[in-house]
Write a protein that holds these residues in place. Structure first.
Motif, PDB file in Angstrom:
ATOM      1  N   ARG A  19       0.838  -1.204   0.000  1.00  0.00           N
ATOM      2  CA  ARG A  19       0.000   0.000   0.000  1.00  0.00           C
ATOM      3  C   ARG A  19       0.874   1.256   0.000  1.00  0.00           C
ATOM      4  O   ARG A  19       0.551   2.236  -0.679  1.00  0.00           O
ATOM      5  N   CYS A  20       1.977   1.234   0.737  1.00  0.00           N
ATOM      6  CA  CYS A  20       2.884   2.384   0.754  1.00  0.00           C
ATOM      7  C   CYS A  20       3.448   2.669  -0.638  1.00  0.00           C
ATOM      8  O   CYS A  20       3.529   3.829  -1.058  1.00  0.00           O
ATOM      9  N   VAL A  21       3.829   1.626  -1.342  1.00  0.00           N
ATOM     10  CA  VAL A  21       4.362   1.809  -2.697  1.00  0.00           C
ATOM     11  C   VAL A  21       3.267   2.331  -3.623  1.00  0.00           C
ATOM     12  O   VAL A  21       3.516   3.192  -4.474  1.00  0.00           O
ATOM     13  N   ASP A  22       2.041   1.868  -3.442  1.00  0.00           N
ATOM     14  CA  ASP A  22       0.924   2.402  -4.230  1.00  0.00           C
ATOM     15  C   ASP A  22       0.715   3.891  -3.946  1.00  0.00           C
ATOM     16  O   ASP A  22       0.455   4.678  -4.866  1.00  0.00           O
ATOM     17  N   LEU A  23       0.830   4.287  -2.684  1.00  0.00           N
ATOM     18  CA  LEU A  23       0.725   5.708  -2.333  1.00  0.00           C
ATOM     19  C   LEU A  23       1.884   6.506  -2.924  1.00  0.00           C
ATOM     20  O   LEU A  23       1.698   7.652  -3.365  1.00  0.00           O
ATOM     21  N   THR A  26       6.417   2.446   5.473  1.00  0.00           N
ATOM     22  CA  THR A  26       6.765   3.494   4.527  1.00  0.00           C
ATOM     23  C   THR A  26       7.512   2.925   3.326  1.00  0.00           C
ATOM     24  O   THR A  26       8.213   1.925   3.434  1.00  0.00           O
ATOM     25  N   SER A  27       7.332   3.584   2.197  1.00  0.00           N
ATOM     26  CA  SER A  27       7.979   3.118   0.968  1.00  0.00           C
ATOM     27  C   SER A  27       9.485   3.339   1.000  1.00  0.00           C
ATOM     28  O   SER A  27      10.234   2.593   0.378  1.00  0.00           O
ATOM     29  N   GLY A  28       9.921   4.361   1.723  1.00  0.00           N
ATOM     30  CA  GLY A  28      11.346   4.657   1.838  1.00  0.00           C
ATOM     31  C   GLY A  28      11.695   4.973   3.274  1.00  0.00           C
ATOM     32  O   GLY A  28      10.920   5.617   3.982  1.00  0.00           O
ATOM     33  N   ALA A  62      10.150  -0.226   2.832  1.00  0.00           N
ATOM     34  CA  ALA A  62      10.340  -1.031   1.622  1.00  0.00           C
ATOM     35  C   ALA A  62      11.755  -0.887   1.077  1.00  0.00           C
ATOM     36  O   ALA A  62      12.346  -1.859   0.611  1.00  0.00           O
ATOM     37  N   THR A  63      12.278   0.342   1.088  1.00  0.00           N
ATOM     38  CA  THR A  63      13.638   0.589   0.601  1.00  0.00           C
ATOM     39  C   THR A  63      14.374   1.454   1.613  1.00  0.00           C
ATOM     40  O   THR A  63      13.780   2.263   2.318  1.00  0.00           O
ATOM     41  N   SER A  64      15.687   1.298   1.645  1.00  0.00           N
ATOM     42  CA  SER A  64      16.512   1.977   2.646  1.00  0.00           C
ATOM     43  C   SER A  64      17.093   3.283   2.119  1.00  0.00           C
ATOM     44  O   SER A  64      17.173   3.517   0.911  1.00  0.00           O
ATOM     45  N   THR A  65      17.540   4.093   3.050  1.00  0.00           N
ATOM     46  CA  THR A  65      18.268   5.315   2.716  1.00  0.00           C
ATOM     47  C   THR A  65      19.509   4.967   1.912  1.00  0.00           C
ATOM     48  O   THR A  65      19.850   5.643   0.943  1.00  0.00           O
ATOM     49  N   ALA A 114      12.553  -2.490  10.566  1.00  0.00           N
ATOM     50  CA  ALA A 114      12.635  -3.669   9.707  1.00  0.00           C
ATOM     51  C   ALA A 114      12.606  -3.209   8.260  1.00  0.00           C
ATOM     52  O   ALA A 114      11.862  -2.304   7.905  1.00  0.00           O
ATOM     53  N   GLY A 115      13.409  -3.816   7.440  1.00  0.00           N
ATOM     54  CA  GLY A 115      13.489  -3.480   6.034  1.00  0.00           C
ATOM     55  C   GLY A 115      14.940  -3.577   5.597  1.00  0.00           C
ATOM     56  O   GLY A 115      15.818  -3.788   6.434  1.00  0.00           O
ATOM     57  N   PRO A 116      15.203  -3.415   4.343  1.00  0.00           N
ATOM     58  CA  PRO A 116      14.248  -3.219   3.249  1.00  0.00           C
ATOM     59  C   PRO A 116      13.606  -4.536   2.800  1.00  0.00           C
ATOM     60  O   PRO A 116      14.001  -5.611   3.240  1.00  0.00           O
ATOM     61  N   ASP A 117      12.640  -4.388   1.906  1.00  0.00           N
ATOM     62  CA  ASP A 117      11.957  -5.541   1.324  1.00  0.00           C
ATOM     63  C   ASP A 117      12.456  -5.722  -0.110  1.00  0.00           C
ATOM     64  O   ASP A 117      12.108  -4.943  -0.991  1.00  0.00           O
ATOM     65  N   PRO A 118      13.292  -6.747  -0.353  1.00  0.00           N
ATOM     66  CA  PRO A 118      13.858  -6.930  -1.689  1.00  0.00           C
ATOM     67  C   PRO A 118      12.803  -7.150  -2.773  1.00  0.00           C
ATOM     68  O   PRO A 118      13.052  -6.883  -3.940  1.00  0.00           O
ATOM     69  N   GLU A 119      11.611  -7.586  -2.384  1.00  0.00           N
ATOM     70  CA  GLU A 119      10.550  -7.815  -3.366  1.00  0.00           C
ATOM     71  C   GLU A 119      10.014  -6.511  -3.956  1.00  0.00           C
ATOM     72  O   GLU A 119       9.418  -6.525  -5.032  1.00  0.00           O
ATOM     73  N   LEU A 120      10.219  -5.392  -3.274  1.00  0.00           N
ATOM     74  CA  LEU A 120       9.689  -4.106  -3.749  1.00  0.00           C
ATOM     75  C   LEU A 120      10.768  -3.157  -4.263  1.00  0.00           C
ATOM     76  O   LEU A 120      10.452  -2.111  -4.822  1.00  0.00           O
ATOM     77  N   ALA A 121      12.035  -3.514  -4.101  1.00  0.00           N
ATOM     78  CA  ALA A 121      13.135  -2.607  -4.422  1.00  0.00           C
ATOM     79  C   ALA A 121      13.125  -2.147  -5.878  1.00  0.00           C
ATOM     80  O   ALA A 121      13.271  -0.952  -6.152  1.00  0.00           O
ATOM     81  N   ASP A 122      12.954  -3.042  -6.826  1.00  0.00           N
ATOM     82  CA  ASP A 122      12.985  -2.648  -8.240  1.00  0.00           C
ATOM     83  C   ASP A 122      11.840  -1.702  -8.585  1.00  0.00           C
ATOM     84  O   ASP A 122      12.015  -0.747  -9.341  1.00  0.00           O
ATOM     85  N   GLU A 123      10.683  -1.967  -8.016  1.00  0.00           N
ATOM     86  CA  GLU A 123       9.529  -1.104  -8.290  1.00  0.00           C
ATOM     87  C   GLU A 123       9.746   0.307  -7.731  1.00  0.00           C
ATOM     88  O   GLU A 123       9.479   1.297  -8.410  1.00  0.00           O
ATOM     89  N   VAL A 124      10.243   0.392  -6.502  1.00  0.00           N
ATOM     90  CA  VAL A 124      10.495   1.698  -5.908  1.00  0.00           C
ATOM     91  C   VAL A 124      11.613   2.412  -6.670  1.00  0.00           C
ATOM     92  O   VAL A 124      11.529   3.615  -6.942  1.00  0.00           O
ATOM     93  N   ARG A 125      12.635   1.676  -7.048  1.00  0.00           N
ATOM     94  CA  ARG A 125      13.725   2.260  -7.845  1.00  0.00           C
ATOM     95  C   ARG A 125      13.165   2.852  -9.138  1.00  0.00           C
ATOM     96  O   ARG A 125      13.532   3.948  -9.539  1.00  0.00           O
ATOM     97  N   GLY A 126      12.253   2.137  -9.770  1.00  0.00           N
ATOM     98  CA  GLY A 126      11.636   2.628 -10.998  1.00  0.00           C
ATOM     99  C   GLY A 126      10.859   3.922 -10.796  1.00  0.00           C
ATOM    100  O   GLY A 126      10.871   4.806 -11.660  1.00  0.00           O
TER     101      GLY A 126
END
Length: 166
Positions: A17-21, A85-87, A108-111, A143-155
């Motif tokens: 949901r965070c990545v969708d936001l 949070t997404s980041g 989802a992704t780290s600093t 807790a994080g990051p989530d490797p399953e969401l990293a490419d999407e957030v990077r995009g």
């Protein structure tokens, strides 16, 4: 310390949901960040996305969560809540989170990932030191990051900066 191995299936639902936001923010002309506040029962109490396009660079969703929690939750409720949070929080948001007394942060992704992408793309450093949450708020469990969401957030960040993905 971050603990990606400690992400539960429910954590991943909230991170999704965070990545969708974050995508919603980007589609609206803002930077791609989105966050949720979830209470001890698992109910989403507040959600927001970045709103910095109007010129107020403090309009991060994590900071808005801290403000909302301070106004609407008791100290005990805040101590039992989780922020998703997404980041990973910036220094400002990490401090606000700790001062308000919120508990766990899941990202989802780290600093470190974000700053690495920025270096790779030749972007200048931001005005605030890119510190991990626990460098600012050492008592906050993360807790994080989530490797399953990293490419999407990077995009999403690549799209923000007009970077071609290859």
């Amino acid at each position: 310390m971050s603990e990606q191995q400690n992400l539960s299936a429910q954590d991943r639902v909230h991170l999704r949901r965070c990545v969708d936001l974050a995508r919603e923010a980007l589609d609206d002309g803002d930077e791609p960040f989105g966050s949720l506040l979830v209470d001890a029962r698992g109910a989403v109490r507040f959600e927001d996305r970045n709103r910095v396009q109007g010129g107020d660079a403090t309009r991060h969703p994590e900071f808005e969560i801290a403000r909302w929690a301070a106004e609407h939750l008791s100290p005990a409720e805040r101590r039992e809540s989780t922020v998703y949070t997404s980041g990973e929080h910036c220094a400002m948001c990490s401090a606000a989170h700790a001062w308000v007394g919120l508990d766990r942060i899941v990202y989802a992704t780290s600093t470190e990932q974000l700053t690495s992408w920025h270096r790779e793309w030749g972007l200048p450093a931001g005005p605030v030191a890119p510190l991990a949450i626990n460098a600012i708020a050492p008592g906050v469990p993360v807790a994080g990051p989530d490797p399953e969401l990293a490419d999407e957030v990077r995009g999403l960040h690549a799209r923000l900066h007009g970077v071609e993905q290859g």
